[in-house]
Design a protein around this motif. Structure first.
Motif, PDB file in Angstrom:
ATOM      1  N   GLY A 157      67.128  12.047  38.249  1.00  0.00           N
ATOM      2  CA  GLY A 157      67.984  13.156  37.955  1.00  0.00           C
ATOM      3  C   GLY A 157      67.250  13.795  36.313  1.00  0.00           C
ATOM      4  N   ALA A 158      66.805  12.756  35.765  1.00  0.00           N
ATOM      5  CA  ALA A 158      66.156  13.270  34.471  1.00  0.00           C
ATOM      6  C   ALA A 158      64.987  14.145  34.655  1.00  0.00           C
ATOM      7  CB  ALA A 158      65.737  11.762  33.550  1.00  0.00           C
ATOM      8  N   GLY A 159      64.049  13.656  35.747  1.00  0.00           N
ATOM      9  CA  GLY A 159      63.000  14.575  35.932  1.00  0.00           C
ATOM     10  C   GLY A 159      63.478  15.905  36.699  1.00  0.00           C
ATOM     11  N   TRP A 160      64.492  16.126  37.248  1.00  0.00           N
ATOM     12  CA  TRP A 160      64.842  17.245  37.669  1.00  0.00           C
ATOM     13  C   TRP A 160      65.403  18.215  36.745  1.00  0.00           C
ATOM     14  CZ3 TRP A 160      62.969  19.916  41.517  1.00  0.00           C
ATOM     15  CH2 TRP A 160      62.573  19.192  42.712  1.00  0.00           C
ATOM     16  N   ALA A 161      66.179  17.522  35.498  1.00  0.00           N
ATOM     17  CA  ALA A 161      66.641  18.283  34.414  1.00  0.00           C
ATOM     18  C   ALA A 161      65.687  18.955  33.518  1.00  0.00           C
ATOM     19  CB  ALA A 161      67.697  17.345  33.484  1.00  0.00           C
ATOM     20  N   LEU A 162      64.590  18.073  33.419  1.00  0.00           N
ATOM     21  CA  LEU A 162      63.341  18.469  32.627  1.00  0.00           C
ATOM     22  C   LEU A 162      62.734  19.649  33.305  1.00  0.00           C
ATOM     23  CD1 LEU A 162      62.199  15.135  31.148  1.00  0.00           C
ATOM     24  CD2 LEU A 162      63.236  16.969  30.023  1.00  0.00           C
ATOM     25  N   LEU A 163      62.595  19.677  34.676  1.00  0.00           N
ATOM     26  CA  LEU A 163      62.049  20.633  35.316  1.00  0.00           C
ATOM     27  C   LEU A 163      62.638  22.036  35.212  1.00  0.00           C
ATOM     28  CD1 LEU A 163      60.407  18.925  38.290  1.00  0.00           C
ATOM     29  CD2 LEU A 163      59.362  19.651  36.292  1.00  0.00           C
ATOM     30  N   THR A 164      64.076  21.788  35.430  1.00  0.00           N
ATOM     31  CA  THR A 164      64.928  22.830  35.305  1.00  0.00           C
ATOM     32  C   THR A 164      64.737  23.510  33.979  1.00  0.00           C
ATOM     33  OG1 THR A 164      66.454  21.984  36.819  1.00  0.00           O
ATOM     34  CG2 THR A 164      67.350  23.755  35.548  1.00  0.00           C
ATOM     35  N   PHE A 165      64.797  22.518  32.828  1.00  0.00           N
ATOM     36  CA  PHE A 165      64.595  23.182  31.627  1.00  0.00           C
ATOM     37  C   PHE A 165      63.414  24.007  31.484  1.00  0.00           C
ATOM     38  CE2 PHE A 165      67.536  19.472  29.726  1.00  0.00           C
ATOM     39  CZ  PHE A 165      68.457  20.512  30.109  1.00  0.00           C
ATOM     40  N   MET A 166      62.313  23.391  32.155  1.00  0.00           N
ATOM     41  CA  MET A 166      61.023  24.053  31.964  1.00  0.00           C
ATOM     42  C   MET A 166      60.995  25.483  32.636  1.00  0.00           C
ATOM     43  SD  MET A 166      57.306  23.328  34.213  1.00  0.00           S
ATOM     44  CE  MET A 166      58.286  23.947  35.575  1.00  0.00           C
ATOM     45  N   VAL A 167      61.552  25.613  33.913  1.00  0.00           N
ATOM     46  CA  VAL A 167      61.626  26.947  34.561  1.00  0.00           C
ATOM     47  C   VAL A 167      62.590  27.904  33.628  1.00  0.00           C
ATOM     48  CG1 VAL A 167      62.729  28.212  36.403  1.00  0.00           C
ATOM     49  CG2 VAL A 167      61.362  26.163  36.606  1.00  0.00           C
ATOM     50  N   ILE A 168      63.619  27.451  33.142  1.00  0.00           N
ATOM     51  CA  ILE A 168      64.489  28.377  32.224  1.00  0.00           C
ATOM     52  C   ILE A 168      63.472  28.765  31.153  1.00  0.00           C
ATOM     53  CG2 ILE A 168      66.687  28.516  30.846  1.00  0.00           C
ATOM     54  CD1 ILE A 168      67.888  26.594  32.863  1.00  0.00           C
ATOM     55  N   TYR A 169      62.984  27.949  30.287  1.00  0.00           N
ATOM     56  CA  TYR A 169      62.237  28.083  28.926  1.00  0.00           C
ATOM     57  C   TYR A 169      61.171  29.169  29.506  1.00  0.00           C
ATOM     58  CZ  TYR A 169      59.227  27.918  25.015  1.00  0.00           C
ATOM     59  OH  TYR A 169      58.743  28.456  23.963  1.00  0.00           O
ATOM     60  N   LEU A 170      60.434  29.055  30.600  1.00  0.00           N
ATOM     61  CA  LEU A 170      59.314  29.883  30.999  1.00  0.00           C
ATOM     62  C   LEU A 170      59.806  31.177  31.220  1.00  0.00           C
ATOM     63  CD1 LEU A 170      56.315  29.823  31.514  1.00  0.00           C
ATOM     64  CD2 LEU A 170      56.795  29.454  33.816  1.00  0.00           C
ATOM     65  N   GLY A 171      60.950  31.294  32.046  1.00  0.00           N
ATOM     66  CA  GLY A 171      61.527  32.520  32.494  1.00  0.00           C
ATOM     67  C   GLY A 171      62.103  33.359  31.034  1.00  0.00           C
ATOM     68  N   ILE A 172      62.389  32.477  29.947  1.00  0.00           N
ATOM     69  CA  ILE A 172      63.197  33.329  28.784  1.00  0.00           C
ATOM     70  C   ILE A 172      61.750  33.666  27.924  1.00  0.00           C
ATOM     71  CG2 ILE A 172      64.155  32.794  26.498  1.00  0.00           C
ATOM     72  CD1 ILE A 172      66.201  31.319  28.052  1.00  0.00           C
ATOM     73  N   SER A 173      60.773  32.814  27.805  1.00  0.00           N
ATOM     74  CA  SER A 173      59.733  32.831  26.813  1.00  0.00           C
ATOM     75  C   SER A 173      58.635  33.980  27.367  1.00  0.00           C
ATOM     76  CB  SER A 173      58.921  31.558  26.413  1.00  0.00           C
ATOM     77  OG  SER A 173      58.415  31.160  27.774  1.00  0.00           O
ATOM     78  N   MET A 174      58.776  34.231  28.500  1.00  0.00           N
ATOM     79  CA  MET A 174      57.650  35.178  29.100  1.00  0.00           C
ATOM     80  C   MET A 174      57.966  36.761  28.582  1.00  0.00           C
ATOM     81  SD  MET A 174      55.332  33.886  30.965  1.00  0.00           S
ATOM     82  CE  MET A 174      54.736  35.102  31.800  1.00  0.00           C
ATOM     83  N   ARG A 175      59.026  36.915  27.936  1.00  0.00           N
ATOM     84  CA  ARG A 175      59.204  38.182  27.212  1.00  0.00           C
ATOM     85  C   ARG A 175      58.153  38.505  26.220  1.00  0.00           C
ATOM     86  NH1 ARG A 175      64.398  39.517  24.621  1.00  0.00           N
ATOM     87  NH2 ARG A 175      63.978  37.738  23.332  1.00  0.00           N
TER      88      ARG A 175
END
Length: 120
Positions: free
Chosen positions: A97-115
């Motif tokens: 669960g910790a691994g999936w949470a970190l990968l989810t945070f990664m995708v969210i951060y990448l989506g936001i920071s691509m601006r």
């Protein structure tokens, strides 16, 4: 037939270790993001008329891909730890669960920071 562990989340010590690990990975990623933004703000005179605070090309790449890489490596590390705990017969779903949470945070951060690469 496999001798799989029951998927309970009641192992408090493992939950605490996985939570501290995930928190540390997120903290390091946010620290790198803050350092990059502070570095760009200190060198703001290079592109004073830009809309986005981080305007230099190397700074943008570090801002977008640095924390993303940290979160990715942290998520993969949690999955490796889940495998190791599974091999010992421990409570591995917590690390999973910790691994999936970190990968989810990664995708969210990448989506936001691509601006940062959006045309202005």
């Amino acid at each position: 037939m496999t001798n799989d562990v029951e998927k309970r989340w009641s192992d408090k010590a493992t939950f605490r270790r996985a939570g501290l690990y995930a928190g540390a990975v997120v903290g390091v990623a946010l620290l790198l993001m803050a350092i990059t933004v502070a570095w760009a703000a200190a060198n703001r005179d290079e592109c004073a008329d830009a809309q986005f605070l981080v305007c230099a090309s190397p700074d943008r790449y570090v801002l977008v891909f640095g924390p993303t890489a940290i979160l990715l490596l942290g998520g993969l590390g949690a999955f490796v730890r889940a495998y190791q705990v599974w091999r010992r017969g421990g409570t591995w779903p917590i690390w999973h669960g910790a691994g999936w949470a970190l990968l989810t945070f990664m995708v969210i951060y990448l989506g936001i920071s691509m601006r940062a690469f959006a045309p202005t």
